[in-house]
Write a protein that holds these residues in place. Structure first.
Motif, short mmCIF file in Angstrom:
data_model
loop_
_atom_site.label_atom_id
_atom_site.label_comp_id
_atom_site.label_asym_id
_atom_site.label_seq_id
_atom_site.Cartn_x
_atom_site.Cartn_y
_atom_site.Cartn_z
N ARG A 128 0.80 -1.15 -0.04
CA ARG A 128 -0.03 -0.12 -0.05
C ARG A 128 0.83 1.23 0.09
O ARG A 128 0.31 2.21 -0.74
CB ARG A 128 -0.96 0.20 1.24
N ALA A 129 1.98 1.29 0.67
CA ALA A 129 2.74 2.42 0.74
C ALA A 129 3.52 2.72 -0.50
O ALA A 129 3.69 3.89 -0.73
CB ALA A 129 3.85 2.10 1.96
N VAL A 130 3.72 1.88 -1.46
CA VAL A 130 4.23 2.31 -2.51
C VAL A 130 3.17 2.82 -3.80
O VAL A 130 3.55 2.84 -4.97
CB VAL A 130 5.15 1.28 -3.41
N GLY A 131 1.96 2.62 -3.47
CA GLY A 131 0.74 3.16 -3.98
C GLY A 131 0.00 2.14 -4.56
O GLY A 131 -0.88 2.20 -5.65
N LEU A 132 0.14 0.81 -4.27
CA LEU A 132 -0.59 -0.17 -4.90
C LEU A 132 -1.92 -0.27 -4.29
O LEU A 132 -2.01 0.02 -2.91
CB LEU A 132 -0.10 -1.69 -4.88
N SER A 133 -3.10 -0.67 -4.86
CA SER A 133 -4.38 -0.78 -4.11
C SER A 133 -4.49 -1.98 -3.32
O SER A 133 -3.74 -2.88 -3.45
CB SER A 133 -5.36 -0.98 -5.12
N ASN A 167 -4.18 6.09 -3.26
CA ASN A 167 -3.14 5.28 -3.78
C ASN A 167 -2.56 6.13 -4.75
O ASN A 167 -1.22 5.99 -4.88
CB ASN A 167 -3.69 4.13 -4.82
N ARG A 205 -0.06 8.18 -2.55
CA ARG A 205 0.85 7.74 -2.24
C ARG A 205 2.15 7.17 -2.89
O ARG A 205 3.16 6.99 -2.62
CB ARG A 205 0.46 6.13 -1.41
N ARG A 206 1.85 7.13 -4.33
CA ARG A 206 3.04 7.17 -5.23
C ARG A 206 4.07 8.42 -5.02
O ARG A 206 5.18 8.07 -5.30
CB ARG A 206 2.43 7.14 -6.68
N VAL A 245 2.17 0.37 -11.62
CA VAL A 245 1.51 1.74 -12.05
C VAL A 245 1.74 2.42 -13.39
O VAL A 245 0.72 2.91 -13.94
CB VAL A 245 2.16 2.65 -10.93
#
Lengths: 236, 276
Positions: A138-143, B73, B76-77, B105
């Motif tokens: 989640r921290a790297v932006g994945l859902s 999300n 957070r990137r 991504v």
């Protein structure tokens, strides 16, 4: 031993000359088909239920879904599989006006049934994966779902593979109840050979051997799979 | 860049953060210290909504990310995070760990652009020739995204001297190596800020140095960093501001020289006398 070799001869006669082998092959095929497809359906259903049951529960939708899944698991673990087969075949199908062959019914019922068991296995697998893995995803932006499918589930599957193999073996053996709805499995095939030759000792012995060989082969397959999945571990 | 306004967080009836206000500018290196249980980790984890705040706002690049309606999300990137226990993906090799998020991504964005284009094409059929909409330009491809992510990951690994470990699994790395990989994993997304949650607390003493060195390098390059730490020496040397949090509140916020040399808050004086 003369008596026994006579029995073997009678069996071989029924097996080879009276087309017994065709029936056995059909039974074997059905047994494997029901167990394998049942397992596949079970894994799909089980995974979905397991994910639903580990969802964070402060919203309404997950709670409702969780309730439905609990009911499902309770229903399919709470009744014997024979009863499920009979109810599905003799109650549900006529009520719904559907025509499905008994083998397909068996596949569906075994899938639904093992889905309930596998969901619990899978849930314990998901819970065995460190929560930090989800957080890192989640921290790297994945859902949530991407992290679940790419990171958590693969590790969960690795952890539960031995148990999943157990389930598959149980499934193979349980398929011997599909004769209740008229599907040909190994039991029906060897029973027919026995009836044709008026001799049941050797047919049932061979049937037992076939089951044992099947299960041994599957255990071997699982071991090989496990080894390839354990690449990322330091335990070898 | 990050504007925290009256941030509150409760776990049930237990209020952990009691209204935190802080502004973080681009290039800031902020160290957060405080006794355990003071809420400093919770504060950090609220910044990227790892814990959902129960009150207040976090304005990140102009958007309030504490709002539930925001797609967290996407934000957070731009906010990397490094954990105390590294949390490398165990089922991925080192290089896959670094590539994973940029590739996924990138592919997601590509898919979205393609979907948009097919929608525009469809609606263009109904439009008159003058009104036709232009397609979204697609400048990249699947293979290119992967190639780029791989090159970038290799460059990052070279930088931390672990290029030879690219294809091994994290379980074979030492703690210090794991944490350095975790840091470049965060870097791979080109974040605007990196949050460090006690990055050296789980390391053997002899491995602390290599991780701190990498963090110092990042600091020199102007990366914005927020670091929860117990490394007072590091805070004094690298930070341009040090926060002291206790009982869910910021009790002191000062440049390190003043923070360590002339602390004002009595609670901080007591804390420093114990740890220094």
């Amino acid at each position: 031993m003369g008596d026994f070799s006579k029995k073997v001869d009678a069996f071989l006669d029924a097996f080879i000359n009276q087309n017994g082998y065709a029936k056995v092959l059909e039974g074997l095929q059905n047994t494997l088909l029901i167990a394998v497809l049942g397992l596949v359906i079970g894994i799909l259903i089980g995974t979905v239920i397991a994910i639903v049951r580990v969802l964070p529960k402060y919203k309404v939708l997950p709670r409702v879904l969780n309730g439905i899944c609990s009911f499902y698991v309770g229903l399919f673990r709470g009744t014997p599989i024979v009863v499920q087969l009979l109810v599905f075949y003799y109650v549900m199908l006529p009520l719904l006006g559907l025509r499905i062959s008994s083998v397909n019914v068996a596949i569906i019922v075994f899938g639904l049934n093992s889905g309930a068991y596998i969901s619990e296995i899978m849930r314990s697998g998901i819970l065995s994966v460190d929560h930090g893995q989800m957080e890192a995803g989640r921290a790297v932006g994945l859902s949530y779902w991407t992290t679940m499918l790419k990171i958590v589930i693969p590790q969960a599957v690795k952890n539960i593979l031995p148990t999943l193999g157990n389930e598959f073996i149980a499934l193979i053996k349980e398929t011997s109840v599909v004769s209740f709805v008229g599907a040909t499995d190994l039991y029906i095939a060897f029973n027919m050979i026995g009836s044709n030759s008026y001799e049941f000792m050797v047919p049932y012995l061979v049937m037992a051997l076939i089951y044992i060989v099947l299960v041994l082969l599957i255990s071997l397959g699982i071991k090989i799979m496990e080894r390839s999945l354990r690449k990322s571990d330091r335990r070898h | 860049m990050i504007d925290v306004i009256n941030l509150q967080k409760s776990f049930g009836s237990n209020q952990v953060l009691k209204g935190i206000d802080i502004k973080i500018e681009k290039g800031d290196i902020m160290c957060v210290i405080g006794p355990s249980g003071s809420g400093k980790s919770t504060f950090l984890r609220c910044l990227n909504c790892m814990e959902d705040p129960t009150g207040g706002q976090i304005i990140f690049n102009g958007v309030d990310i504490a709002d539930f309606k925001v797609d967290i999300n996407i934000h957070r990137r731009h906010m990397g995070m490094v954990f105390q226990h590294f949390n490398l993906f165990n089922n991925k090799t080192v290089i896959q760990n670094i590539m994973l998020a940029p590739v996924l991504v990138g592919l997601q964005d590509l898919k979205k652009a393609k979907r948009q284009n097919s929608f525009i094409k469809l609606t263009n059929l109904l439009r008159s020739s003058k009104m036709k909409k232009d397609l979204v330009a697609i400048t990249t491809s699947k293979a290119e995204i992967k190639q780029q992510a791989k090159e970038n990951a290799m460059a990052l690994l070279n930088r931390i001297g672990l290029a030879d470990k690219a294809d091994v699994y994290p379980s074979t790395l030492s703690g210090g190596q794991k944490q350095r990989v975790a840091i470049v994993r965060a870097l791979a997304m080109n974040p605007d800020v990196i949050l460090f949650d006690e990055p050296t607390s789980a390391l053997d003493p002899e491995m602390v140095g290599e991780v701190l060195d990498l963090m110092k390098q990042l600091a020199k390059e102007g990366m914005t960093m927020i670091i929860v730490t117990h490394e007072m020496g590091f805070a004094r040397e690298v930070a341009n501001r040090v926060l002291f949090i206790d009982d869910g509140q910021i009790l002191e916020s000062a440049p390190p020289a003043e923070f360590f040399g002339n602390p004002k808050n009595p609670r901080l004086k007591e804390f420093l006398s114990k740890v220094l």
